[in-house]
Design a protein around this motif. Sequence first.
Motif, mmCIF file in Angstrom:
data_model
loop_
_atom_site.group_PDB
_atom_site.id
_atom_site.type_symbol
_atom_site.label_atom_id
_atom_site.label_comp_id
_atom_site.label_asym_id
_atom_site.label_seq_id
_atom_site.Cartn_x
_atom_site.Cartn_y
_atom_site.Cartn_z
ATOM 1 N N ARG B 2 0.825 -1.198 0.000
ATOM 2 C CA ARG B 2 0.000 0.000 0.000
ATOM 3 C C ARG B 2 0.862 1.253 0.000
ATOM 4 N N LEU B 3 0.299 2.311 -0.543
ATOM 5 C CA LEU B 3 1.014 3.573 -0.646
ATOM 6 C C LEU B 3 1.431 4.062 0.739
ATOM 7 N N ARG B 4 0.487 3.923 1.684
ATOM 8 C CA ARG B 4 0.724 4.366 3.044
ATOM 9 C C ARG B 4 1.937 3.643 3.649
ATOM 10 N N THR B 5 1.979 2.317 3.465
ATOM 11 C CA THR B 5 3.070 1.509 3.994
ATOM 12 C C THR B 5 4.381 1.919 3.341
ATOM 13 N N LYS B 6 4.304 2.094 2.024
ATOM 14 C CA LYS B 6 5.506 2.459 1.286
ATOM 15 C C LYS B 6 6.062 3.780 1.787
ATOM 16 N N LEU B 7 5.180 4.746 1.937
ATOM 17 C CA LEU B 7 5.606 6.070 2.381
ATOM 18 C C LEU B 7 6.257 5.992 3.758
ATOM 19 N N THR B 8 5.573 5.327 4.695
ATOM 20 C CA THR B 8 6.087 5.227 6.060
ATOM 21 C C THR B 8 7.416 4.498 6.082
ATOM 22 N N LEU B 9 7.496 3.438 5.298
ATOM 23 C CA LEU B 9 8.714 2.649 5.248
ATOM 24 C C LEU B 9 9.874 3.497 4.732
ATOM 25 N N PHE B 10 9.588 4.245 3.693
ATOM 26 C CA PHE B 10 10.643 5.077 3.115
ATOM 27 C C PHE B 10 11.120 6.132 4.111
ATOM 28 N N ILE B 11 10.155 6.789 4.741
ATOM 29 C CA ILE B 11 10.510 7.844 5.693
ATOM 30 C C ILE B 11 11.318 7.259 6.843
ATOM 31 N N THR B 12 10.886 6.125 7.373
ATOM 32 C CA THR B 12 11.563 5.498 8.501
ATOM 33 C C THR B 12 12.985 5.095 8.123
ATOM 34 N N LEU B 13 13.126 4.485 6.934
ATOM 35 C CA LEU B 13 14.449 4.045 6.519
ATOM 36 C C LEU B 13 15.384 5.230 6.337
ATOM 37 N N SER B 14 14.879 6.297 5.753
ATOM 38 C CA SER B 14 15.749 7.450 5.540
ATOM 39 C C SER B 14 16.127 8.073 6.880
ATOM 40 N N LYS B 15 15.198 8.077 7.811
ATOM 41 C CA LYS B 15 15.497 8.598 9.144
ATOM 42 C C LYS B 15 16.583 7.754 9.796
#
Lengths: 226, 442
Positions: B2-15
């Motif tokens: 899901r887009l939501r999961t993808k977004l959160t995952l990306f943000i978390t990984l970059s953090k």
Amino acid sequence: MKVLIVEDEKTLAYEVEAFLKKAFYVCDLAHNAHQALEMIDLNQYDFILLDLGLPDKDGLIVLEQAKKQNSEAAFIILTARGNIEDRVKGLDLGADDYLPKPFSLLELQSRMQAIARRKFGIKDQAIKLGDFSVDLQKRVVLRDTTEVELTRKEFDLLSYMLLHKNRVLTRIQLSEHIWGSFVDDDYDSNYIDVHIKNIRKKLSAHASVDWLETVRGVGYKIKKQD
Amino acid sequence: MRLRTKLTLFITLSKLAVVLLFVLMLPYLVEEIAFTYTNNYLQEQKKKVMQVIAKDGIDYYLQGEDSYGSYTMLKEEYISLEEVNAGFNLDTIETTQRVFEGTDTLEYRLLSHTFNAGNSNYLLEIGKTTATINQYNRPLQRIASYVLVALILLTTIIDLFYTRFLLRPLELVIKSKLVDRKFPFNEDPVPIQTSTSDFQYLDKSLILLMDQIHEAFEKEREFTANASHELMTPISILQNKIENLMADAEVTPQVQQRLVEMHRTLNRLKKIVSSLLLISRIDNEQFTRGDEVVVNELFEDVMEDISHRLEEHEIRFQMQLSNVLLKNCNRDLLFQLVYNLINNAIKYNKPQGSISVTDNITDPRFYTIMIADTGIGIPQDDLPTIFNRFKKSNLSEGGGYGLGLSIVQSIVQYHGYTISVESAVGKGTAFKLTIPQSAISF
């Protein structure tokens, strides 16, 4: 019987008139709602055949007003609009029957007869058919006093032919009466033959059925009785 | 995903990556900060010493001796003052090692400064150990890691909720505009409330698209209805004329036969027009859905009308149906539906073939009715199009206008049922009618 035909399509009105005159009805014609209401005001009719798609007014309005002036008359709605609401509204407003166009003239006459029996209490006497007598009220066929058992559809078929006796009825006309005009898409149906065969078989066990004639390539006919 | 999961995952990984980088760089940063701090500190000390000397003279420290030296108890800091050659000139801060009492080697940040006092040149050294700075690196890294990971967790949770809140209009758009709406989109769409312009744009575009589809559909339907009506009147006139003519005494048997042929052709036209009209009316929702029908009674009624056809072709008929009640349906339409299916099963059967009608109530989600024949079958290539108007798979067999199954399809859709077909050429055809649980009761 006096009939008013309310129909804006003149050619069609003349055909209905020609047919009904042959069947000994007295006919008047009206081609719009205004004319129709005027004639209903002046005359007493037994039947009013009403087209709904009139040029000046909706046929249902005519029905409503005509009912007040000529409440004795039987109203049959004839329409090409054919939507369900019209049918329901028409019957609610007191129409006696509803025939969607295109209809068979024979079917129209049969409906008129049925209404005449129901509404005007006209009792047909038992009709003689060769050595048989047919009672349309009780829906029985008698040979002297013995009843000949026919199915509902077989009896319908026989009485329809009897109503239009001395006239050739095509398979289409017969099957339309029995199964309705719509449900079947077999235009070249020979299923009527099966029923006629059964009627002949059942009746001929009791007496001759030479009054029921097959007209090659056309259909069936009940010969005029003397 | 899901887009939501993808977004959160990306943000978390970059953090996480940023935090990792920060923790790794921490010693260098700390060192840099410590250096700057120590340098400043040493400069401050130097300034103080110089002020004292300027005020009280160099003897304040030297007390008559040649040199002065002092360090704190653990030698973290020290100061020394000694006379040097007149030409010697130094003003630096550097990291260097000093040996104390022969064995103790310590690393210092050392400020060296030469200045003149009286007639002599002096060297001032102020030192501060670097060990005191570096020893904090590991715990600092550890604490920083803990704090930052905890912060990441916290922000990830916030991100999750926020992206969910942010993307909710998208879900609503998809649900209300695509999933929940049924063709032909008769009811007016309600725009989704959102401040995100992209979603507003998407929503508007979808509404526009649906309006266009709806309009095109309306036009087609209106055309069919109007055309049918306009055609019915002339057909009516022709039919009545033929009927009157046939009863005319002057008409010879030969002419009468031709009139019958005309009547038959006209009848064919009439059926096509009424079939189209019926389809258009069903699609236009002109029928009510207020009836309740018992399945086996419905089939028995149809069979009463049609069973005589079985005899003609010597077809065996088997029916095994339950007492299931169909709710919210239109009886006339269902009659037509069953009639068309059974009529086809007879029409396209082989002589002495058979037809079986069975149902299945075991699946809790669906009720299914199966109408199977042992007829000529439908070629695989034709199966996808048999429900289309005027597609007839058995042209040579005569009869039918390819509208019977279109009517079936329209009635099925109108009731929210589904229909599927399986067929093998030469073996037979089976139609399966699937009715959702919500539309039946026992």
